[in-house]
Design a protein around this motif. Structure first.
Motif, short mmCIF file in Angstrom:
data_model
loop_
_atom_site.label_atom_id
_atom_site.label_comp_id
_atom_site.label_asym_id
_atom_site.label_seq_id
_atom_site.Cartn_x
_atom_site.Cartn_y
_atom_site.Cartn_z
N GLU A 40 27.96 74.69 -14.99
CA GLU A 40 27.15 73.69 -14.30
C GLU A 40 26.83 72.50 -15.20
OE1 GLU A 40 25.41 77.79 -13.01
OE2 GLU A 40 26.07 76.82 -14.87
N LEU A 77 24.31 67.72 -8.99
CA LEU A 77 24.79 68.81 -9.82
C LEU A 77 26.29 69.01 -9.60
CD1 LEU A 77 21.96 71.47 -9.34
CD2 LEU A 77 22.07 69.56 -10.95
N SER A 78 26.97 69.38 -10.67
CA SER A 78 28.39 69.70 -10.60
C SER A 78 28.62 71.09 -11.16
CB SER A 78 29.22 68.69 -11.41
OG SER A 78 29.03 67.38 -10.93
N CYS A 79 29.66 71.73 -10.65
CA CYS A 79 30.04 73.05 -11.15
C CYS A 79 31.56 73.11 -11.22
CB CYS A 79 29.51 74.14 -10.24
SG CYS A 79 30.13 75.80 -10.64
N TRP A 105 25.23 77.46 -4.39
CA TRP A 105 24.16 77.22 -5.36
C TRP A 105 22.95 78.08 -5.03
CZ3 TRP A 105 24.87 74.06 -9.54
CH2 TRP A 105 25.96 73.19 -9.51
N TYR A 133 19.05 75.91 -11.64
CA TYR A 133 20.03 75.97 -10.55
C TYR A 133 21.31 76.63 -11.05
CZ TYR A 133 17.14 73.17 -7.48
OH TYR A 133 16.12 72.74 -6.66
N TYR A 134 21.77 77.63 -10.30
CA TYR A 134 22.94 78.40 -10.67
C TYR A 134 24.07 78.17 -9.67
CZ TYR A 134 19.73 81.05 -13.61
OH TYR A 134 18.80 81.41 -14.56
N CYS A 135 25.25 77.93 -10.21
CA CYS A 135 26.45 77.89 -9.39
C CYS A 135 26.92 79.31 -9.16
CB CYS A 135 27.51 77.08 -10.11
SG CYS A 135 29.08 76.91 -9.23
N THR A 151 21.55 75.34 -14.81
CA THR A 151 21.14 74.03 -15.33
C THR A 151 19.73 73.74 -14.82
OG1 THR A 151 21.78 71.69 -15.51
CG2 THR A 151 22.19 72.75 -13.39
#
Length: 124
Positions: A6, A20-22, A36, A94-96, A118
């Motif tokens: 992330e 946010l990006s993963c 997410w 925040y978790y992917c 993240t």
């Protein structure tokens, strides 16, 4: 195995936005449901959003519906979470997540692979 990394977290004022990006690697991105989750201090990890393998179906937690948008870019093996109108109660790690199951199962809290998270902090 699937590796998820992330990025994009940070500190933002209430009413602001973050994206946010993963980045996913290790298995064919197209066969994975992506999503997410988030966890605030003292709380259990909770579902935020999920997107189907094809990208044509999305699910959102009621608390973020209308403010957050999940999307995926197959060419970059990346899933995004656009977060608008952020509120202090959105503060969390925040978790992917990725899953071999369909998006309806992820919306119920199930996932097979997790990123490290993240931090998102929204100040009032």
């Amino acid at each position: 195995q699937v590796q998820l990394v992330e990025s994009g977290g940070g500190l933002v004022q209430a009413g602001g936005s973050l994206r946010l990006s993963c980045a996913a690697s290790g298995r064919a991105f197209s066969v994975q449901t992506m999503g997410w989750f988030r966890q605030a201090p003292g709380n259990k990890r909770e579902f935020v959003a999920a997107i189907s393998r094809s990208g044509d179906t999305t699910f959102y937690a009621e608390s973020v519906a209308g403010r957050f948008t999940i999307s995926r870019e197959y060419a970059k093996n990346t899933v995004f979470l656009q977060m608008n109108s952020l509120k202090p109660r959105d503060t969390a790690v925040y978790y992917c997540a990725a899953s071999d199951l369909d998006a309806t199962r992820m919306a119920m809290g199930e996932a097979d692979y997790w990123g490290r998270g993240t931090q998102v902090t929204v100040s009032s």
